[in-house]
Design a protein around this motif. Sequence first.
Motif, PDB file in Angstrom:
ATOM      1  N   GLY A   2       0.820  -1.145  -0.090  1.00 22.14           N
ATOM      2  CA  GLY A   2      -0.021   0.042  -0.072  1.00 22.14           C
ATOM      3  C   GLY A   2       0.966   1.264   0.192  1.00 22.14           C
ATOM      4  N   MET A   3       2.182   1.088   0.690  1.00 20.46           N
ATOM      5  CA  MET A   3       3.008   2.303   0.758  1.00 20.46           C
ATOM      6  C   MET A   3       3.331   2.628  -0.758  1.00 20.46           C
ATOM      7  SD  MET A   3       3.729   4.771   2.950  1.00 20.46           S
ATOM      8  CE  MET A   3       4.165   4.384   4.694  1.00 20.46           C
ATOM      9  N   PHE A   4       3.671   1.406  -1.329  1.00 21.71           N
ATOM     10  CA  PHE A   4       4.315   1.645  -2.723  1.00 21.71           C
ATOM     11  C   PHE A   4       3.141   2.402  -3.521  1.00 21.71           C
ATOM     12  CE2 PHE A   4       4.360  -0.061  -7.033  1.00 21.71           C
ATOM     13  CZ  PHE A   4       5.921   0.380  -7.320  1.00 21.71           C
ATOM     14  N   PHE A   5       2.054   1.953  -3.409  1.00 19.67           N
ATOM     15  CA  PHE A   5       0.730   2.745  -4.492  1.00 19.67           C
ATOM     16  C   PHE A   5       0.951   4.095  -4.063  1.00 19.67           C
ATOM     17  CE2 PHE A   5      -0.655  -1.988  -5.248  1.00 19.67           C
ATOM     18  CZ  PHE A   5       0.041  -1.682  -6.605  1.00 19.67           C
ATOM     19  N   LEU A   6       0.798   4.213  -2.693  1.00 19.41           N
ATOM     20  CA  LEU A   6       0.765   5.645  -2.290  1.00 19.41           C
ATOM     21  C   LEU A   6       1.901   6.626  -2.908  1.00 19.41           C
ATOM     22  CD1 LEU A   6      -0.428   7.791  -0.472  1.00 19.41           C
ATOM     23  CD2 LEU A   6       0.880   7.116   1.264  1.00 19.41           C
ATOM     24  N   ALA A   7       3.128   6.408  -2.677  1.00 18.08           N
ATOM     25  CA  ALA A   7       4.356   6.873  -3.313  1.00 18.08           C
ATOM     26  C   ALA A   7       4.001   7.104  -4.976  1.00 18.08           C
ATOM     27  CB  ALA A   7       5.685   6.176  -2.847  1.00 18.08           C
ATOM     28  N   VAL A   8       3.893   5.971  -5.428  1.00 20.86           N
ATOM     29  CA  VAL A   8       3.754   6.327  -6.741  1.00 20.86           C
ATOM     30  C   VAL A   8       2.479   7.263  -7.292  1.00 20.86           C
ATOM     31  CG1 VAL A   8       3.051   4.831  -9.274  1.00 20.86           C
ATOM     32  CG2 VAL A   8       4.694   4.010  -7.503  1.00 20.86           C
ATOM     33  N   GLY A   9       1.537   7.239  -6.604  1.00 16.74           N
ATOM     34  CA  GLY A   9       0.452   8.087  -6.699  1.00 16.74           C
ATOM     35  C   GLY A   9       0.832   9.580  -6.455  1.00 16.74           C
ATOM     36  N   LEU A  10       1.728   9.682  -5.559  1.00 18.49           N
ATOM     37  CA  LEU A  10       2.105  11.118  -5.162  1.00 18.49           C
ATOM     38  C   LEU A  10       2.891  11.766  -6.180  1.00 18.49           C
ATOM     39  CD1 LEU A  10       2.591  10.665  -1.178  1.00 18.49           C
ATOM     40  CD2 LEU A  10       0.828  12.195  -2.498  1.00 18.49           C
ATOM     41  N   VAL A  11       3.940  10.836  -6.573  1.00 19.39           N
ATOM     42  CA  VAL A  11       4.524  11.208  -7.759  1.00 19.39           C
ATOM     43  C   VAL A  11       3.729  11.530  -8.920  1.00 19.39           C
ATOM     44  CG1 VAL A  11       6.371  10.275  -9.578  1.00 19.39           C
ATOM     45  CG2 VAL A  11       6.666   9.723  -6.992  1.00 19.39           C
ATOM     46  N   LEU A  12       2.827  10.813  -9.440  1.00 19.10           N
ATOM     47  CA  LEU A  12       2.126  11.224 -10.594  1.00 19.10           C
ATOM     48  C   LEU A  12       1.315  12.311 -10.242  1.00 19.10           C
ATOM     49  CD1 LEU A  12       0.661   7.412 -11.507  1.00 19.10           C
ATOM     50  CD2 LEU A  12       2.506   8.999 -12.633  1.00 19.10           C
ATOM     51  N   VAL A  13       0.835  12.755  -9.068  1.00 15.66           N
ATOM     52  CA  VAL A  13       0.021  14.019  -8.637  1.00 15.66           C
ATOM     53  C   VAL A  13       1.219  15.238  -8.823  1.00 15.66           C
ATOM     54  CG1 VAL A  13      -0.742  15.429  -6.901  1.00 15.66           C
ATOM     55  CG2 VAL A  13      -1.485  12.913  -7.075  1.00 15.66           C
ATOM     56  N   VAL A  14       2.224  14.850  -8.338  1.00 15.49           N
ATOM     57  CA  VAL A  14       3.102  16.216  -8.689  1.00 15.49           C
ATOM     58  C   VAL A  14       3.681  16.286 -10.092  1.00 15.49           C
ATOM     59  CG1 VAL A  14       5.639  17.015  -7.874  1.00 15.49           C
ATOM     60  CG2 VAL A  14       4.180  15.770  -6.226  1.00 15.49           C
ATOM     61  N   GLU A  15       3.818  15.130 -10.824  1.00 15.19           N
ATOM     62  CA  GLU A  15       4.102  15.435 -12.219  1.00 15.19           C
ATOM     63  C   GLU A  15       2.896  15.820 -12.812  1.00 15.19           C
ATOM     64  OE1 GLU A  15       6.888  14.548 -14.232  1.00 15.19           O
ATOM     65  OE2 GLU A  15       8.078  14.004 -12.501  1.00 15.19           O
ATOM     66  N   GLY A  16       2.030  15.512 -12.728  1.00 16.77           N
ATOM     67  CA  GLY A  16       0.734  15.949 -13.335  1.00 16.77           C
ATOM     68  C   GLY A  16       0.414  17.461 -12.918  1.00 16.77           C
ATOM     69  N   LEU A  17       0.723  18.034 -11.954  1.00 13.20           N
ATOM     70  CA  LEU A  17       0.519  19.234 -11.392  1.00 13.20           C
ATOM     71  C   LEU A  17       1.474  20.287 -12.208  1.00 13.20           C
ATOM     72  CD1 LEU A  17      -0.235  19.359  -7.729  1.00 13.20           C
ATOM     73  CD2 LEU A  17      -1.541  20.453  -9.530  1.00 13.20           C
ATOM     74  N   ALA A  18       2.759  19.641 -12.472  1.00  9.01           N
ATOM     75  CA  ALA A  18       3.756  20.304 -13.104  1.00  9.01           C
ATOM     76  C   ALA A  18       3.257  20.622 -14.628  1.00  9.01           C
ATOM     77  CB  ALA A  18       5.327  19.833 -13.050  1.00  9.01           C
ATOM     78  N   TYR A  19       2.739  19.523 -15.218  1.00  9.82           N
ATOM     79  CA  TYR A  19       2.507  19.719 -16.560  1.00  9.82           C
ATOM     80  C   TYR A  19       0.959  20.491 -16.977  1.00  9.82           C
ATOM     81  CZ  TYR A  19       6.009  16.296 -18.208  1.00  9.82           C
ATOM     82  OH  TYR A  19       7.296  15.605 -18.410  1.00  9.82           O
ATOM     83  N   ALA A  20       0.194  20.434 -15.728  1.00 13.91           N
ATOM     84  CA  ALA A  20      -0.893  21.126 -15.850  1.00 13.91           C
ATOM     85  C   ALA A  20      -0.997  22.572 -15.878  1.00 13.91           C
ATOM     86  CB  ALA A  20      -1.992  20.540 -15.154  1.00 13.91           C
TER      87      ALA A  20
END
Length: 62
Positions: A2-20
């Motif tokens: 679960g912690m792995f999926f949380l970390a990957v999700g947070l990375v995707l959120v930050v990346e998505g914000l940068a591109y958006a």
Amino acid sequence: MGMFFLAVGLVLVVEGLAYALAPSFIRRLAEELPKLGDEQLRLFGVVALAIGVGLVYLARLS
């Protein structure tokens, strides 16, 4: 796991914000990366790694 999926999700959120929020900045940054030397990129990578490890350590303390 679960912690792995949380970390990957947070990375995707930050990346998505940068591109958006700043697509032109991301494009300019991508154009500048090939101009940097290997040592500079390696230093940036080590600094990012150290900051990431520190943040994970602080998050696990609380």
